[in-house]
Design a protein around this motif. Structure first.
Motif, short mmCIF file in Angstrom:
data_model
loop_
_atom_site.label_atom_id
_atom_site.label_comp_id
_atom_site.label_asym_id
_atom_site.label_seq_id
_atom_site.Cartn_x
_atom_site.Cartn_y
_atom_site.Cartn_z
N LEU A 160 22.34 33.91 -27.55
CA LEU A 160 21.55 32.95 -26.77
C LEU A 160 22.51 32.10 -25.97
O LEU A 160 23.49 31.57 -26.51
CB LEU A 160 20.72 32.07 -27.70
N VAL A 161 22.25 31.98 -24.68
CA VAL A 161 23.15 31.25 -23.78
C VAL A 161 22.41 30.06 -23.18
O VAL A 161 21.32 30.21 -22.62
CB VAL A 161 23.67 32.16 -22.66
N HIS A 162 23.04 28.89 -23.28
CA HIS A 162 22.48 27.66 -22.71
C HIS A 162 23.38 27.15 -21.59
O HIS A 162 24.55 27.51 -21.51
CB HIS A 162 22.31 26.60 -23.80
N LEU A 175 25.74 29.98 -27.47
CA LEU A 175 26.83 29.75 -26.53
C LEU A 175 26.38 28.93 -25.33
O LEU A 175 25.19 28.90 -25.01
CB LEU A 175 27.36 31.10 -26.00
N ASP A 176 27.34 28.29 -24.66
CA ASP A 176 27.06 27.79 -23.33
C ASP A 176 27.53 28.83 -22.32
O ASP A 176 28.14 29.85 -22.68
CB ASP A 176 27.66 26.41 -23.09
N ARG A 177 27.21 28.61 -21.05
CA ARG A 177 27.51 29.63 -20.04
C ARG A 177 29.00 29.92 -19.94
O ARG A 177 29.41 31.07 -19.73
CB ARG A 177 26.97 29.18 -18.68
N TRP A 191 25.12 31.43 -37.87
CA TRP A 191 25.10 30.99 -36.47
C TRP A 191 26.54 30.68 -36.04
O TRP A 191 27.17 29.79 -36.59
CB TRP A 191 24.26 29.74 -36.29
N VAL A 192 27.04 31.41 -35.06
CA VAL A 192 28.36 31.15 -34.49
C VAL A 192 28.16 30.37 -33.20
O VAL A 192 27.49 30.85 -32.28
CB VAL A 192 29.12 32.46 -34.23
N ILE A 193 28.70 29.18 -33.13
CA ILE A 193 28.46 28.26 -32.03
C ILE A 193 29.75 28.06 -31.25
O ILE A 193 30.79 27.73 -31.84
CB ILE A 193 27.94 26.91 -32.56
N ALA A 194 29.71 28.26 -29.93
CA ALA A 194 30.92 28.14 -29.13
C ALA A 194 30.58 27.60 -27.75
O ALA A 194 29.57 27.99 -27.16
CB ALA A 194 31.64 29.48 -29.01
N ALA A 195 31.44 26.74 -27.24
CA ALA A 195 31.25 26.17 -25.91
C ALA A 195 32.59 26.10 -25.20
O ALA A 195 33.64 25.88 -25.82
CB ALA A 195 30.63 24.77 -26.01
#
Length: 260
Positions: free
Chosen positions: A7-9, A242-244, A203-207
């Motif tokens: 999922l990309v935010h 993720l973010d873009r 959940w792997v969270i990266a920005a």
């Protein structure tokens, strides 16, 4: 292990807000079904930002905080209250603002704890706490965490599992001491892959653009010894949130999920 979904935010701020909202929904659903829920927290910039967004959200009160078991995926082996500890950041961002049951908040030991400056003994103590909390239906030495959140480093490390360190080869112990970590402080405590993979959802969270190569490798066919993020998978579901910028190098064929 489950196949990752992505999922990309738009940016890091929206990512943190969306993950916080997703966490509320997940925990409320689990508590409605079972009466209680469990979550494993992560540190780092984006991990702490998620907790701050949750604290600021009016939806946070939908969670029964007294019926939530809170664990950590890794910790810097420092004195309690040290600003570099993940526990300290989590308490400041969220836990000091909600009505948690102190007995169900389980931080990893600190250097001023009962084991002193012995990280191996501290890791064994945390493993014993996990073992005591596991139920017969968990079929293992750790609870089947409902959500286990992880940050992803530019080197693709997750928790305190850094590329090619001995902890990555651990197949039995759920918690280990990590010495010689390539970023300070060098001594840490971390869940191992067997404990991470016991979670129902990971959940792997990266920005940020600095994480884009790590994201690409973690979603490729890379081996988890060289790319620890490639080994972070949940039993029922794995999400890369993720973010873009972090998603700018996604491997071909990776399907992006639609936000709910």
């Amino acid at each position: 292990m489950s196949t990752p979904g992505v999922l990309v935010h738009r940016d890091q701020e929206l990512l943190a807000r969306a993950v916080a909202a997703r966490l509320v929904t997940r925990l409320v659903d689990v508590q409605a079904a079972r009466g209680s829920a469990s979550v494993v927290l992560t540190g780092g910039g984006v991990g702490t930002a998620v907790l701050a967004e949750l604290a600021a959200s009016r939806a946070r009160d939908a969670i029964d905080w007294r019926a939530l078991d809170i664990w950590w995926g890794d910790e810097r082996f420092l004195p309690s209250g040290d600003p570099e500890r993940n526990e300290t950041g989590a308490r400041k961002a969220l836990l000091d603002h909600v009505d948690v049951d102190p007995a169900r908040v389980r931080p990893m030991p600190s250097t001023d704890g009962p084991d002193g400056a012995d990280p191996e003994a501290a890791a064994d103590r945390y493993a014993a706490a996990l073992r005591a909390a596991a139920r017969p239906e968990d079929h293992g030495p750790v609870p089947s965490f409902d959500v286990l959140m992880l940050g992803l480093g530019p080197d693709a490390h997750v928790a305190s599992l850094f590329p090619e360190l001995p902890a990555l080869y651990e197949e039995e112990r759920p918690v280990v001491a990590v010495r010689g970590a390539p970023k300070p402080p060098p001594t840490r405590i971390s869940l191992t892959f067997p404990a991470i993979r016991a979670a129902r959802e990971v959940w792997v969270i990266a920005a940020g653009e600095s994480k884009s190569t790590a994201v690409r490798l973690a979603l490729s066919e890379a081996g988890p010894i060289q790319v620890p993020g490639a080994g972070a998978r949940g039993r029922q579901r794995t999400l890369f949130l993720l973010d873009r910028a972090a998603a700018s190098q996604l491997p071909p064929g990776i399907e992006r999920l639609s936000s709910p």
